[in-house]
Write an enzyme that holds these catalytic residues in place. Structure first.
Site, PDB file in Angstrom:
ATOM      1  N   LYS A 149      18.919  49.424  44.335  1.00  0.00           N
ATOM      2  CA  LYS A 149      19.448  50.470  45.445  1.00  0.00           C
ATOM      3  C   LYS A 149      20.637  50.051  45.482  1.00  0.00           C
ATOM      4  CE  LYS A 149      17.007  51.398  49.992  1.00  0.00           C
ATOM      5  NZ  LYS A 149      17.242  52.988  49.591  1.00  0.00           N
TER       6      LYS A 149
HETATM    7  N1  PXG Z   1      14.234  56.719  46.991  1.00  0.00           N
HETATM    8  C1  PXG Z   1      15.071  56.878  47.040  1.00  0.00           C
HETATM    9  C2  PXG Z   1      16.335  57.499  46.121  1.00  0.00           C
HETATM   10  C3  PXG Z   1      15.823  56.174  48.389  1.00  0.00           C
HETATM   11  O1  PXG Z   1      16.785  55.674  48.635  1.00  0.00           O
HETATM   12  C4  PXG Z   1      13.163  55.829  48.403  1.00  0.00           C
HETATM   13  C5  PXG Z   1      13.023  56.480  47.337  1.00  0.00           C
HETATM   14  C6  PXG Z   1      12.173  55.401  49.314  1.00  0.00           C
HETATM   15  O2  PXG Z   1      11.660  53.979  49.157  1.00  0.00           O
HETATM   16  P1  PXG Z   1      11.185  52.882  50.365  1.00  0.00           P
HETATM   17  O3  PXG Z   1      11.816  51.121  50.555  1.00  0.00           O
HETATM   18  O4  PXG Z   1      12.238  53.347  51.373  1.00  0.00           O
HETATM   19  O5  PXG Z   1       9.878  53.572  50.355  1.00  0.00           O
HETATM   20  C7  PXG Z   1      14.431  55.484  49.281  1.00  0.00           C
HETATM   21  C8  PXG Z   1      14.778  54.493  50.179  1.00  0.00           C
HETATM   22  C9  PXG Z   1      18.054  57.283  54.591  1.00  0.00           C
HETATM   23  C10 PXG Z   1      17.073  56.258  54.546  1.00  0.00           C
HETATM   24  O6  PXG Z   1      19.301  56.319  55.642  1.00  0.00           O
HETATM   25  C11 PXG Z   1      16.808  56.691  53.023  1.00  0.00           C
HETATM   26  C12 PXG Z   1      16.224  55.492  52.940  1.00  0.00           C
HETATM   27  C13 PXG Z   1      15.679  54.416  53.184  1.00  0.00           C
HETATM   28  C14 PXG Z   1      15.992  54.350  54.624  1.00  0.00           C
HETATM   29  C15 PXG Z   1      16.820  54.655  54.988  1.00  0.00           C
HETATM   30  O7  PXG Z   1      18.765  58.011  54.715  1.00  0.00           O
HETATM   31  N2  PXG Z   1      15.545  55.767  51.390  1.00  0.00           N
END
Ligand code: PXG
Length: 288
Positions: A149
């Site tokens: 990430k």
């Molecule tokens: N794929 C990607 C590319 C992400 O960035 C997820 C899947 C989902 O992962 P989690 O662990 O959150 O279930 C993410 C996470 C934002 C924001 O500010 C984006 C995410 C999480 C929190 C905030 O747009 N994406």
């Protein structure tokens, strides 16, 4: 609001990092997006574990223990008065000389912000999202493993802009082989014949923490899940589809590439998963 930077707390206007920070100059860093519900930080240990893996993968030695990071997250929420909200945790390589090499970066920066986030309007959770597939492919594991990430979100941002330019809020991203990977900030599930299907992490997607919660809920509800490579066709003919992410939670999709999904409103299975998810977040987590 109080922002944590390397053990100190600053007012919003005073919270600053160096313009020589390689996180800013090169996107050299990692982050987590975490939710807090009713004073419970949801899946805090899982988020810190993923952060530690991301750090290891980019050869960044975290000078803070798991417990220290966890405490800093909770303290930031307490000092910011955030009991329900969104926590953005960032680790940058730190300030250094110009040039890609991280060698001159002596002190990584840990930044924690506790604030609010609303990715989609509340009515979208009932009405469902309409999305498209972007021409921008998801960066593959041979270039930058999507499991990290990292602060390099340009790949996803380009897909998001592409969707927005066409009047859509979210985009499906395919991997280099043309299989479905994920959306720009969410993992993806489809329902077909009473089974849930989701691309494996090896499709080139983030190891989503909400994705794992959905797998746990599926086991609890007795809904079979298959992790398999999916094509756009599999999405087009799905009975139901939803996206998962810490920010979006669980959100139904009602149209993909102009093909209506199911009956055109967020489906009943999606609803059951959202309900089960909301029940969990209200009672599980690390107490502030
Ligand atoms: N794929 C990607 C590319 C992400 O960035 C997820 C899947 C989902 O992962 P989690 O662990 O959150 O279930 C993410 C996470 C934002 C924001 O500010 C984006 C995410 C999480 C929190 C905030 O747009 N994406």
């Amino acid at each position: 609001m109080k922002i944590h930077i390397n053990g100190k707390y600053y007012d919003k206007d005073e919270a600053k990092v160096s313009v020589f920070d390689h996180g800013f100059l090169y996107g050299d860093g990692i982050f987590e997006g975490i939710r807090v519900y009713e004073s419970n930080v949801f899946k805090l240990d899982e988020h810190i574990k993923r952060l530690e893996y991301s750090a290891k993968a980019i050869l960044l030695n975290l000078p803070w223990s798991h417990a220290e990071i966890a405490e800093a997250v909770c303290e930031t929420c307490r000092r910011s008065g955030v009991t329900d909200g969104y926590i953005r945790l960032i680790v940058t390589r730190g300030a250094g000389a110009l040039g890609l090499s991280p060698k001159t970066c002596k002190e990584p920066q840990l930044i924690i912000i506790a604030d609010q986030i609303q990715l989609y309007a509340p009515e979208i959770y009932e009405k469902g999202l309409k999305i498209i597939t972007s021409a921008t492919r998801r960066m593959g594991p041979a270039a930058l493993p999507p499991m990290i990430k990292s602060l390099n979100y340009l790949n996803n941002i380009l897909a998001k802009i592409e969707a927005a330019n066409l009047g859509f809020q979210e985009a499906v991203m395919l991997n280099n082989e043309g299989y479905v990977a994920e959306c720009t900030g969410d993992n993806l599930f489809v329902l077909q014949g009473g089974k849930l299907f989701t691309p494996p992490v090896s499709s080139g997607s983030l190891t989503g923490i909400t994705r794992q919660v959905v797998l746990d809920i599926a086991a609890e509800l007795g809904v079979p899940v298959v992790e398999s490579m999916l094509t756009r066709y599999d999405l087009w003919v799905a009975e139901e589809m939803f996206l998962t992410g810490s920010a979006a939670e669980i959100i139904g999709v009602v149209e993909v590439d102009h093909r209506k999904i199911g009956s055109g409103v967020a489906g009943p299975v999606t609803g059951r998963f959202l309900e089960a998810f909301r029940a969990r977040v209200a009672k599980e987590g690390t107490k502030l």
